[in-house]
Every structure is written in C-alpha cells, then in structure tokens.
Design an enzyme around this catalytic site. Structure first.
Site, PDB file in Angstrom:
ATOM      1  CG  ASP A 181      15.002  12.937  20.486  1.00 38.11           C
ATOM      2  OD1 ASP A 181      13.754  12.950  20.521  1.00 38.11           O
ATOM      3  OD2 ASP A 181      15.676  11.996  20.959  1.00 38.11           O
ATOM      4  CB  THR A 233       9.448   9.264  24.578  1.00 38.40           C
ATOM      5  OG1 THR A 233      10.078  10.054  23.571  1.00 38.40           O
ATOM      6  CG2 THR A 233       7.951   9.264  24.343  1.00 38.40           C
TER       7      THR A 233
END
Length: 279
Positions: free
Chosen positions: A92, A97
């Site tokens: 990841d 995010t």
C-alpha cells in the site's frame, strides 16, 4: 527464524521504503497536491500514491525479478489479487491517503512480504513523523530499532480502542451496515471503554496496537494491502492475525479481544483471494 536470503529481501525493501519516504515527505510539504477521484470523493488518489508504488515495484523487481506483487494501485488498474507460493510483496503506497491530501501527518508506506503464502516480513513507515515499524518472522517487532509489544490491558472499561465508520463500506453494504457500525460504537461506550480513536489509516491503527499505545482495533471491509505489513508487525509484537478475511479485530490480550468481540454485532465479509497460511 528468517534466513539470510530473507534478510537480504528485507534490507533491500528497507532501502526502497526509505527512498519512497523522501518522495512522500517532499510532496506532503507542498501546499497543494493534484488529486483524482476514483469511485467517490472519500477514495482519493494522489499522483504521489502512484509514484510511490511504481518506485517500490520497480526497485524490488530490479533486485528480485522472479518476485510477485500485489499493490493497491495495480489492483485499482485491473490487476487480479493473486497470492501464490512465490515471494510476493503486498504494497500500500500510502495508507491514509485522505490524511495525506488534507495534510494530516498520520500515513504509512506499507510493504509486506509473503513466501509460500506465509507472512515473513512487514514494514510500515510514516515518513512525516519518521516512525519506522518493522518485523521479520521470529525476530520480534521494532519501532526505529527498539522492541515494541502489545499492551497488557484485559478489560474493555480500561481500554482505549480504535474504531472506524469505514465509509468505504457504505457503497457496498448500504445503510444497514452504517446503522450497525453506529450501534457498535454505542455498545462499546455503554461497556465503559475509556475512549475511541480513529487515525485514518488501518496500518497506523494496527502498529499503534503493536506498540501498546492502543489496546484494541476493529474494522471491516479492508484489503490485504491495507493490513499485510502491519499484520506481520502485530504478530511479532505478540498477537496472531488472519490476513485475507477483510475483518480486523486485534487486541493486546485474549481476554480483551473476547470481551470486545462479544460486545459487537459483526459483519460477514467475503475473503479476498487465497488465505495467508499460518505455521
């Protein structure tokens, strides 16, 4: 115990993660970021996210051309989630995010390694706070080189727990799921939990359990790249873990895990690909 070959894999991955950290930190310090929207405005992808995954896969592929990869951005682009016996890096590029986009410094570059469908190593690096969590099978878990371990809290009314409404589940499971999630939070409050925290990153939630800052964490609907690296660290910090079930419920002690689990109404999630095998 890890063997010399796996030690080499791990050291190369650490170098690649350090390089990726510089890229992320430089972008984070900029006042703005170009953002694309995938399925909704809660699922944000930055160009940095893509660049980090490309850097990691390119660097690891150059060193280990026979290794396989499962990456969040690659899967978003259409690649199938496929776990084989080959050494497989589960990546990841930026877990958290939304935190990154909003300049909240709780993010993780996550790199896990599975060999013969067994987790063998994990790295979670927050390049903003410069916290490096790492583990190899049988060698313990570490933060910036110092050993870490889960907490010894046994009772829910003495625990601080991580929970998340996991808004990503709303699209697939609908409002009944949301009602259940809110009801679960109410149940833990009534059970006397000391507090809830939500850091916006499954990996950060899990490594904070691993270092004993948080006593337990529960969430549904995650993917293997969200949790593989942190799962290895958590296992080496003192707790077993099921990777491919898409459900996280981890706690520092079995008694706390049991009490928390019994307080909740759980959501059944389909597994994602082949399960990680435990030895």
């Amino acid at each position: 115990m890890a063997n010399p070959t796996e030690d080499h894999f791990f050291k190369v991955a650490l170098r690649m993660v350090d390089r990726a950290g510089t890229l992320v930190r430089d972008a984070f310090e900029q006042p703005t970021s170009n953002v694309e929207t995938k399925s909704s405005n809660t699922d944000l992808v930055t160009e940095t996210d893509k660049a980090v995954e490309e850097l990691l896969i390119r660097g690891l592929s150059k060193e280990f051309p026979d290794h396989k990869f499962i990456g969040e951005e690659s899967v978003s682009g259409g690649q199938k989630v496929e776990l084989t016996d080959a050494p497989t890096w589960i990546i990841d590029p930026i877990d958290g995010t939304t935190n990154f986009v909003h300049r909240i410094p709780l993010i993780g570059i996550c790199v896990g390694l599975a060999i013969k469908k067994q987790l063998r190593a994990g790295i979670v690096y927050n390049p903003i706070t410069r916290e490096l969590f790492s583990a190899q099978k049988g060698k313990g878990a570490f933060k910036n080189g110092f050993p870490i371990h889960v907490s010894k809290t046994e009772e829910l009314n003495k625990a601080v727990i991580c929970t998340s409404l996991g808004i990503h589940n709303l699209k697939t499971l609908g409002e009944p799921w949301l009602d259940n999630a809110l009801a679960n939070q109410k149940k833990t409050v009534l059970a006397g939990v000391r507090g809830h925290r939500a850091f916006g990153s499954a990996a950060i939630n899990m490594v904070y359990v691993a270092q004993g800052s948080i006593d337990a964490y529960v969430e549904y609907g995650l993917h293997c790249w969200d949790i593989a690296a942190a799962a290895m660290i958590l296992k080496e910090a003192g707790k077993p873990f099921n990777l491919m079930g898409r459900t996280v419920l981890c706690a520092g002690t079995p008694s706390l895990a049991k009490e928390l689990s019994s307080a909740l109404t759980h959501v059944e999630m389909e597994t994602e690909g082949d399960a990680i095998q435990e030895d």
